[in-house]
Motif scaffolding. Structure first.
Motif, short mmCIF file in Angstrom:
data_model
loop_
_atom_site.label_atom_id
_atom_site.label_comp_id
_atom_site.label_asym_id
_atom_site.label_seq_id
_atom_site.Cartn_x
_atom_site.Cartn_y
_atom_site.Cartn_z
N ILE A 16 0.76 -1.22 0.11
CA ILE A 16 -0.14 0.05 0.15
C ILE A 16 1.07 1.30 -0.08
CG2 ILE A 16 -1.80 1.39 1.31
CD1 ILE A 16 -3.02 -1.36 0.40
N GLU A 17 1.94 1.36 0.83
CA GLU A 17 2.71 2.62 1.01
C GLU A 17 3.51 2.81 -0.30
OE1 GLU A 17 3.66 1.68 5.73
OE2 GLU A 17 5.03 3.22 4.48
N ILE A 18 3.99 1.84 -0.78
CA ILE A 18 4.89 1.88 -2.20
C ILE A 18 4.01 2.34 -3.44
CG2 ILE A 18 6.38 0.64 -3.85
CD1 ILE A 18 7.40 -1.02 -1.73
N THR A 19 2.70 1.79 -3.43
CA THR A 19 1.73 2.08 -4.51
C THR A 19 1.32 3.43 -4.42
OG1 THR A 19 1.07 -0.32 -4.45
CG2 THR A 19 -0.16 1.43 -5.59
N PHE A 20 1.14 3.94 -3.14
CA PHE A 20 0.71 5.25 -2.62
C PHE A 20 1.69 6.37 -2.99
CE2 PHE A 20 -0.22 8.84 -0.02
CZ PHE A 20 -1.61 8.87 0.08
N GLY A 21 3.15 5.96 -2.73
CA GLY A 21 4.01 6.86 -3.06
C GLY A 21 4.32 7.01 -4.69
N GLY A 22 3.90 5.92 -5.45
CA GLY A 22 4.11 6.07 -6.64
C GLY A 22 3.01 6.89 -7.60
N SER A 23 1.80 6.32 -7.08
CA SER A 23 0.63 6.92 -7.96
C SER A 23 -0.44 7.64 -7.01
CB SER A 23 -0.23 5.73 -8.37
OG SER A 23 -0.71 5.06 -7.30
N GLY A 24 -0.24 7.79 -5.83
CA GLY A 24 -1.00 8.67 -5.11
C GLY A 24 -2.46 7.97 -4.47
N SER A 25 -3.12 8.87 -3.94
CA SER A 25 -4.13 8.47 -3.54
C SER A 25 -5.16 8.23 -4.51
CB SER A 25 -4.94 9.06 -2.22
OG SER A 25 -5.11 10.48 -2.60
N SER A 26 -6.55 7.74 -4.76
CA SER A 26 -7.67 7.67 -5.60
C SER A 26 -8.24 8.99 -5.14
CB SER A 26 -8.56 6.79 -5.03
OG SER A 26 -10.00 7.00 -5.67
N ALA A 27 -8.56 9.65 -6.42
CA ALA A 27 -9.17 11.04 -6.37
C ALA A 27 -10.65 10.83 -5.91
CB ALA A 27 -9.48 11.24 -7.67
N VAL A 28 -11.55 9.77 -6.04
CA VAL A 28 -12.70 9.61 -5.60
C VAL A 28 -12.52 9.63 -3.96
CG1 VAL A 28 -14.77 7.92 -5.24
CG2 VAL A 28 -13.49 8.27 -7.63
N PHE A 29 -11.64 8.81 -3.42
CA PHE A 29 -11.37 8.77 -1.94
C PHE A 29 -11.11 10.01 -1.45
CE2 PHE A 29 -9.15 7.73 1.92
CZ PHE A 29 -10.04 6.84 2.56
#
Length: 364
Positions: free
Chosen positions: A282-295
């Protein structure tokens, strides 16, 4: 990105139409309503597999070509990437298949329908070969993904063809006797294989945490779209059957059509899901692509990649859950009061929205 979502969902639709069309050729006439399948539909579905399965290949080429040039990128992707190799196989076989279905009466002969079904199954295996699950494991991801997609296309394909190509309601009870247990078997297979495929990508304990990411949002919406499908499946598989046994006047075809439309929405959410970056961390993916715009839009707190999503009922989430239950009840109540199937369909849509808002509002 929208174009790739559309092409992926249409690809699943093409597979389902072919699967449903050819399987029904093996069902005796006394066990199904009168069905008329246009040959043009078969031809367009085969062509659709060629064109729509190219979308992931085009996406990779567009992502890489600026560094080494278009021609060299195309050669590398088509010859070196699994998705490119799978598309090469698909195109060659699909061209033969198109000629086959165009030259021979594949809808009038069980032998020819069997050969066509084998072609469709090979295409399905090629799709499984190119899947993300297959790239993560030696063979189990490929097998489970192919089995998952097979169960989906069998269930949805028969539903689509019977719902949209039936000319009358004859033999409907006989049709339900074999299709209902088949649909239940497909659903259980989809559930089991779906859970396995999900565990390849995320830790089940981090299911809620994944909602911060586009992948988790798509996964959540896919799961929510199944709920109204189950209500329609209950109406079509059991309630209408009971009414027909009592010789009550009812036309089941519109209800089957709207169930198939609901199932198509699961295709769309699956297409969106398949194009998101899998959150193995979760942390690595978050760092690469950021959070969901909907969330981002719905969550009022500060989003941190290391945070763990906690749930708890509050006034707003409780209200949304109550509204969702009301919409579930209205799906059944509309059928009971003989309202058009479209009314229950929209109740199902509102149910999905209410459940989604309730879950998001319950995040602490």
């Amino acid at each position: 990105m929208v174009w790739i979502y559309i092409s992926e969902s249409l690809l699943y639709l093409c597979f389902s139409l072919l699967m449903g069309s050819f399987i029904l050729q093996f069902i005796p006439e006394r066990l199904k309503p009168k069905i008329s399948i246009p040959k043009r539909l078969i031809q367009l579905s085969v062509l659709g597999i060629i064109f729509f399965s190219a979308a992931p290949v085009i996406r990779i080429i567009l992502f890489l070509y600026e560094d080494i040039g278009l021609m060299l990128t195309m050669q590398n992707v088509l010859g070196g990437f699994g998705v490119g190799k799978a598309w090469n196989v698909t195109v060659i076989l699909a061209l033969f298949f198109y000629l086959f279905v165009s030259l021979f009466p594949v809808l009038k002969s069980k032998v020819l329908a069997g050969i066509s079904l084998a072609f469709t199954f090979i295409f399905l295996l090629a799709l499984g070969w190119a899947s993300h699950a297959a790239s993560l494991t030696e063979w189990s991801g490929f097998v489970v993904h192919s089995l998952h997609f097979l169960a989906v296309t069998v269930w949805v394909g028969i539903l689509l063809i019977v719902g949209w190509c039936s000319k009358n309601q004859e033999n409907w009870l006989s049709y339900l006797k074999w299709f209902t247990p088949l649909a239940i078997g497909c659903f259980l297979t989809i559930m089991g294989t779906g859970i396995y495929l999900m565990t390849l990508v995320i830790d089940v304990n981090e299911y809620g945490d994944a909602w911060m990411l586009p992948y988790g949002q798509a996964l959540l919406l896919k799961h929510l779209t199944i709920i109204p499908v189950l209500f329609f499946a209950f109406i079509n598989g059991f309630w209408i059957r009971r009414k027909l046994q009592r010789q009550e006047q009812i036309n089941p075809i519109p209800w089957l059509k709207f169930e198939s439309i609901l199932l198509y929405f699961t295709f769309v959410s699956t297409a969106v899901l398949g194009q998101q970056e899998p959150p193995h961390s979760i942390e690595i993916t978050f760092g690469g692509s950021g959070s969901s715009a909907v969330f981002d839009y719905f969550y009022s707190g500060i989003i941190d990649p290391s945070m763990h999503v906690q749930f708890g009922l509050n006034t707003i989430s409780t209200m949304f859950f109550i509204v969702a239950i009301i919409f579930m009840w209205l799906i059944l109540y509309s059928f009971r009061k003989k309202a058009p199937a479209s009314v229950s369909f929209f109740m199902g849509m509102f149910c999905i929205l209410s459940l989604y808002l309730g879950l998001i509002a319950s995040i602490q």
